[in-house]
Design an enzyme around this catalytic site. Structure first.
Site, PDB file in Angstrom:
ATOM      1  N   THR A   1     -54.379  50.822  35.014  1.00 35.92           N
ATOM      2  CA  THR A   1     -53.644  51.817  34.232  1.00 35.92           C
ATOM      3  C   THR A   1     -52.561  52.457  35.088  1.00 35.92           C
ATOM      4  O   THR A   1     -52.735  52.661  36.296  1.00 35.92           O
ATOM      5  CB  THR A   1     -54.590  52.908  33.683  1.00 35.92           C
ATOM      6  OG1 THR A   1     -53.812  54.055  33.310  1.00 35.92           O
ATOM      7  CG2 THR A   1     -55.610  53.348  34.708  1.00 35.92           C
TER       8      THR A   1
ATOM      9  N   SER B   1     -58.431  61.541  36.252  1.00 33.91           N
ATOM     10  CA  SER B   1     -59.701  61.727  35.542  1.00 33.91           C
ATOM     11  C   SER B   1     -60.726  60.805  36.191  1.00 33.91           C
ATOM     12  O   SER B   1     -60.362  59.898  36.957  1.00 33.91           O
ATOM     13  CB  SER B   1     -59.577  61.372  34.050  1.00 33.91           C
ATOM     14  OG  SER B   1     -59.506  59.947  33.898  1.00 33.91           O
TER      15      SER B   1
ATOM     16  N   TYR C   1     -62.284  58.543  34.746  1.00 34.97           N
ATOM     17  CA  TYR C   1     -61.930  57.208  34.262  1.00 34.97           C
ATOM     18  C   TYR C   1     -60.813  56.599  35.112  1.00 34.97           C
ATOM     19  O   TYR C   1     -60.931  55.466  35.594  1.00 34.97           O
ATOM     20  CB  TYR C   1     -61.487  57.263  32.792  1.00 34.97           C
ATOM     21  CG  TYR C   1     -60.516  56.164  32.447  1.00 34.97           C
ATOM     22  CD1 TYR C   1     -60.946  54.848  32.325  1.00 34.97           C
ATOM     23  CD2 TYR C   1     -59.154  56.431  32.284  1.00 34.97           C
ATOM     24  CE1 TYR C   1     -60.035  53.827  32.052  1.00 34.97           C
ATOM     25  CE2 TYR C   1     -58.254  55.419  32.006  1.00 34.97           C
ATOM     26  CZ  TYR C   1     -58.700  54.119  31.893  1.00 34.97           C
ATOM     27  OH  TYR C   1     -57.805  53.117  31.640  1.00 34.97           O
ATOM     28  N   HIS C   2     -59.713  57.320  35.289  1.00 36.67           N
ATOM     29  CA  HIS C   2     -58.614  56.782  36.087  1.00 36.67           C
ATOM     30  C   HIS C   2     -59.084  56.467  37.507  1.00 36.67           C
ATOM     31  O   HIS C   2     -58.672  55.481  38.110  1.00 36.67           O
ATOM     32  CB  HIS C   2     -57.442  57.769  36.115  1.00 36.67           C
ATOM     33  CG  HIS C   2     -56.727  57.909  34.802  1.00 36.67           C
ATOM     34  ND1 HIS C   2     -56.920  58.980  33.964  1.00 36.67           N
ATOM     35  CD2 HIS C   2     -55.841  57.102  34.169  1.00 36.67           C
ATOM     36  CE1 HIS C   2     -56.164  58.831  32.884  1.00 36.67           C
ATOM     37  NE2 HIS C   2     -55.494  57.699  32.973  1.00 36.67           N
TER      38      HIS C   2
ATOM     39  N   LYS D   1     -60.661  53.104  37.806  1.00 40.21           N
ATOM     40  CA  LYS D   1     -59.696  51.999  37.880  1.00 40.21           C
ATOM     41  C   LYS D   1     -59.134  51.867  39.298  1.00 40.21           C
ATOM     42  O   LYS D   1     -58.835  50.762  39.758  1.00 40.21           O
ATOM     43  CB  LYS D   1     -58.546  52.238  36.898  1.00 40.21           C
ATOM     44  CG  LYS D   1     -58.960  52.203  35.432  1.00 40.21           C
ATOM     45  CD  LYS D   1     -59.170  50.763  34.951  1.00 40.21           C
ATOM     46  CE  LYS D   1     -59.286  50.703  33.436  1.00 40.21           C
ATOM     47  NZ  LYS D   1     -59.512  49.337  32.937  1.00 40.21           N
TER      48      LYS D   1
END
Lengths: 436, 436
Positions: B144, B179, B181-182, B185
């Site tokens: 991302t 975040s 989530y980020h 990644k």
């Protein structure tokens, strides 16, 4: 200060806990004994005969007339961790409670996954628990210099100012970690930096070099307080291993050319650095990074120092070059900054002064406990599945007299560090024959 | 080519699988239906009435006269994943099988931990399985643009050349993810880069921007093939949400000032970019990074575009500024490079051309299915534990006529993005009253 040492039964944790207690801090240890379990898994043991934690703590209490509180549990268990923070209410928490061996993380998929899950989840839990129950507490997290890898530019302390296309910013220093373990520390660093930003936590990431030595004033007080001295392939750091090899007349095992340069420090400086971080806390919202080492050496340079120290003790020490089981540059530029802790008062112990006292003499004292079979590299970075040392180990604890030949005959071929090779495994078979 | 799409029942995965199959590739999908489960957990659903995967695949086979093979299982299950690689023998594997919502990862500790463990372990498993069973297969991994954060210098594609103290090196671009989530990644990217180096795997990391739209030629073939259109707070991307809000006469919810700039792309470009990566594989040992987006917009800029598009459809669209539930710069420099995919042949679809057709018209067509209650931000980055939307939701699926007022009366205070605030939660309570 009220200081909580997570992983306080381990090598750095134990020395740190005693040092801080001696300095008058109120110290608690939390540990789940994972480090002792890994010794059983691998069929290895510390050179020094360490005692159970309960005995260590009893003896400490008798000597120091001050109790170190013990909490037995796992930081990946959030209920345990949050109860601990609520009950002990630390002002600083030192987080040593991670799987810290690069080779261990490279054994196979399960060990890679367990290392990353254990380390990342433990740290995430700690961040959430701090935010919920002790948001002003200072997190002191053990990272590693290995997070940086070996870039062709100077390594700064955590951040680098970059000018690019006419603009400028100070950004996290780019990371090039060299094992699934080192990767787990990079993941931790990113997670911690983020929570300092969003929740205003305060944290210091100590990117520590390779630690050597066993002795601190405190662990030297009584034989029952003695610290670990790991010298095996998996948990032993390079200098400890070299000293153990020298002590029993084995050639030192230099991986590849030996031009791999790293930062090193004496365990007496580890404990002092942690204290400096405690008494000079990061600000709320600050994610501070210190490079925690005192001197740079190449692996071959260390081997030569050990050779010299051995000579003084009347030992003949050979140096063998083995095919490098790791994937790493065997010669490279390396210049890592490490001034922040010195500015805060660190007075380094230098290896030249410690090599004989704190390392060679300990290795000589316990030489009968040395297991020659556990020092050869068998975990190969290029293989996604490696046998654990224990699995092929028919004979353990060979005595010195049984080992008369260098264990590895295979020379380093030109370009020997590229591609798969069976060198270390073959060497292991040779060894098995020799010691059986 | 034989192409395996992990997560092929999801938004990007489904469109990609059909596109590649249409192009003549032999495609298999693996999925564990986690994405559908999360909808149940949150009490939300896609605006478009998607069918079960088995029905989708039946209809596709009838229409295209070509089967897409289905493997039901979880990439965190190594036995499943390795059997899959051995049986399907893919030449390329597209890895969409991750938890991909930033707000979902910020709900609480459990969601942060499950996001990181799921994503990191799934990718680690895939790397080990590729090395063991399909080492020449090209891994195409969805990353991302959010991995980079918003540095004050230009964002390059994966790497940056740094001159520092008279020396120079090209290093991984520093990451500042926003975040859990980020962060997951970023952890993945580091793990993949490492295995390309040590095992010679070949991988392309597609750092994708925010995807919008639903329509591709393939999903448009039959109502049964329709793709997801997520517009809720948690899984809905900003442009989808704005269109849904406009369609039912709700003000667009801009977080903070709306100066947050990001890269965006049409889902028709997502599928094409993946194909370009497949047909131009990375070399063995190469970890290649492409920034996968076509245009940059600020959130407020997008709101204004939607306002304009609404006007053409006779809709009156208001824009509301809410306190930003995220911790992010509300105004900042942003210039991200994205030329590599264009050099390989990508011809971007531009938002100005797609906004009415692919977005507003879909939102209008299904407006009766819009649940006004699920669009307000309730997950606050500053809180380590947030209620999941479902838990406070007494009334769901309010129809348009029930909502007559802007849901949020609270204006953005100066500096409203700093510190904890109850804005979104209050807004939620207001809303509950309105729709009950």
């Amino acid at each position: 200060m009220r200081i909580l040492v997570l992983g306080g039964d381990g090598y750095c944790g134990w020395a740190t806990a005693l040092y801080l207690a001696k300095k008058g801090h109120t110290v608690a240890i939390a540990d789940n004994f994972a480090r002792r379990l890994w010794d059983h898994e691998l069929g290895v043991q510390t050179l020094t005969p360490i005692r159970s934690l309960s005995e260590r703590l009893r003896v400490w209490e008798d000597l120091a007339r001050k109790k170190i509180e013990l909490f037995v549990g796992d930081v990946t268990d959030y209920d345990f961790l949050s109860s601990l923070l609520k009950s002990f209410e630390p002002e600083a928490v030192i987080h040593f409670a991670e799987q810290r061996s690069a080779p261990y993380s490279m054994i196979d998929r399960k060990h890679a996954v367990s290392t990353q899950v254990n380390n990342v989840v433990g740290t995430l839990n700690l961040l959430f628990a701090l935010r919920e129950f002790q948001p002003d507490c200072h997190l002191i997290k053990l990272g590693t210099m290995g997070e940086y890898g070996t870039p062709n530019i100077d390594i700064e302390e955590g951040y680098i100012t970059i000018e690019h296309n006419g603009r400028k910013d100070t950004l996290p220093y780019p990371k090039q970690p060299g094992s699934f373990y080192h990767l787990s520390k990079v993941h931790d660093s990113h997670n911690i930096a983020f929570t300092c930003k969003i929740w205003g936590l305060r944290a210091t990431d100590l990117n520590q070099g390779v630690v050597y030595g066993t002795m601190t004033d405190e662990v030297g007080l009584d034989e029952a307080l003695i610290n670990r001295f790991d010298y095996d392939e998996v948990f032993g750091t390079v200098l400890n291993r070299f000293c153990a090899q020298a002590a029993i007349g084995l050639p030192l095992t230099v991986y590849g050319k030996g031009g791999q340069a790293r930062g090193f420090l004496d365990i007496r400086d580890t404990v002092r650095c942690v204290e400096i971080a405690c008494t000079n806390p990061a600000a709320r919202g600050e994610f501070r990074v210190f490079n925690q080492f005192t001197e740079q050496f190449s692996v071959l340079g260390l081997a030569k120092l050990v050779q010299g120290a051995g000579k003084k003790l009347g030992l003949k020490v050979e140096v063998n070059h083995l095919p490098d089981p790791r994937v790493e540059a065997e010669e490279h530029y390396y210049n890592a900054k490490h001034s922040k802790l010195v500015e805060l008062g660190l007075q380094p112990h230098l290896l030249s002064d410690s090599l004989l006292d704190s390392l060679m003499n300990v290795a000589m004292k316990y030489r009968d406990r040395i297991d020659a079979a556990v020092m050869m590299p068998r975990i190969n970075w290029r293989q996604p599945s490696n046998e654990r040392p224990l699995q092929k180990s028919a004979t353990r604890h060979a005595s010195v007299s049984e080992i008369s030949q260098p264990l590895v005959a295979e020379p380093v071929a030109a370009g020997g560090s590229n591609g798969n090779h069976g060198g270390p495994s073959l060497a292991r078979s040779e060894n098995s024959k020799l010691v059986s």
